[in-house]
Design an enzyme around this catalytic site. Structure first.
Site, PDB file in Angstrom:
ATOM      1  N   CYS A 178      -2.247   1.508  -4.251  1.00 47.61           N
ATOM      2  CA  CYS A 178      -1.006   2.225  -4.580  1.00 47.61           C
ATOM      3  C   CYS A 178      -0.918   2.498  -6.071  1.00 47.61           C
ATOM      4  O   CYS A 178       0.074   3.020  -6.557  1.00 47.61           O
ATOM      5  CB  CYS A 178       0.232   1.494  -4.078  1.00 47.61           C
ATOM      6  SG  CYS A 178       0.615  -0.044  -4.907  1.00 47.61           S
ATOM      7  N   CYS A 189       0.872  -1.176   0.000  1.00 50.80           N
ATOM      8  CA  CYS A 189       0.000   0.000   0.000  1.00 50.80           C
ATOM      9  C   CYS A 189       0.907   1.224   0.000  1.00 50.80           C
ATOM     10  O   CYS A 189       2.130   1.089  -0.049  1.00 50.80           O
ATOM     11  CB  CYS A 189      -1.012  -0.005   1.148  1.00 50.80           C
ATOM     12  SG  CYS A 189      -0.334   0.062   2.811  1.00 50.80           S
ATOM     13  N   CYS A 247       3.382   0.365  -8.306  1.00 50.12           N
ATOM     14  CA  CYS A 247       3.925  -0.991  -8.243  1.00 50.12           C
ATOM     15  C   CYS A 247       4.441  -1.419  -9.609  1.00 50.12           C
ATOM     16  O   CYS A 247       3.692  -1.400 -10.578  1.00 50.12           O
ATOM     17  CB  CYS A 247       2.834  -1.967  -7.807  1.00 50.12           C
ATOM     18  SG  CYS A 247       2.177  -1.562  -6.215  1.00 50.12           S
TER      19      CYS A 247
END
Length: 134
Positions: free
Chosen positions: A84, A10, A88
């Site tokens: 997020c 996160c 990523c």
């Protein structure tokens, strides 16, 4: 055969991903390896999340938020993101899931408990998918 590795990500690695990692470690034991990280980690785990997990008998108080690294993603079989977004890195051959969960930051204990319980439910499903029945 080595254990599957799950990475929870996160933004701050202070709430959702820490609770998820805590549950996965507690419920899966040594059958699954667990990592967690944040794209912009905070300096400490959310105290309300720590309290909510303590109610479940899981201590995440000593966990420290970690910065998401490419290496962590590379060594993971399953990458679970929690809000997020594009932070990523995506690699072929990995399993990615995005869990839509409210951010517990700044929320009251009742809200954090609801998020915690939703995380537990999803972690239990994940364990069932990743481990053969005993």
């Amino acid at each position: 055969m080595s254990n599957p590795t799950v990475l929870f990500v996160c933004v701050h690695n202070a709430g959702r991903s820490q609770m998820a990692a805590g549950y996965l470690q507690a419920l899966a034991g040594d059958r699954i390896d667990v990592l967690s990280a944040g794209s912009q980690p905070k300096d400490q785990v959310n105290p309300v999340a720590v309290d909510a997990m303590r109610e479940e008998g899981i201590d995440i108080a000593d966990n420290a938020p970690k910065l998401l690294t490419v290496d962590a993603v590379m060594e993971s079989d399953v990458v679970i993101t929690m809000g997020c977004g594009d932070a990523c890195p995506i690699f072929p051959g990995k399993r990615y899931e995005d869990w839509q969960l409210d951010d517990p930051a700044g929320q009251d204990a009742a809200t954090v408990r609801r998020i915690r319980d939703e995380i537990r439910h999803r972690v239990e499903i994940l364990i069932g998918e990743l481990t053969p029945p005993a």
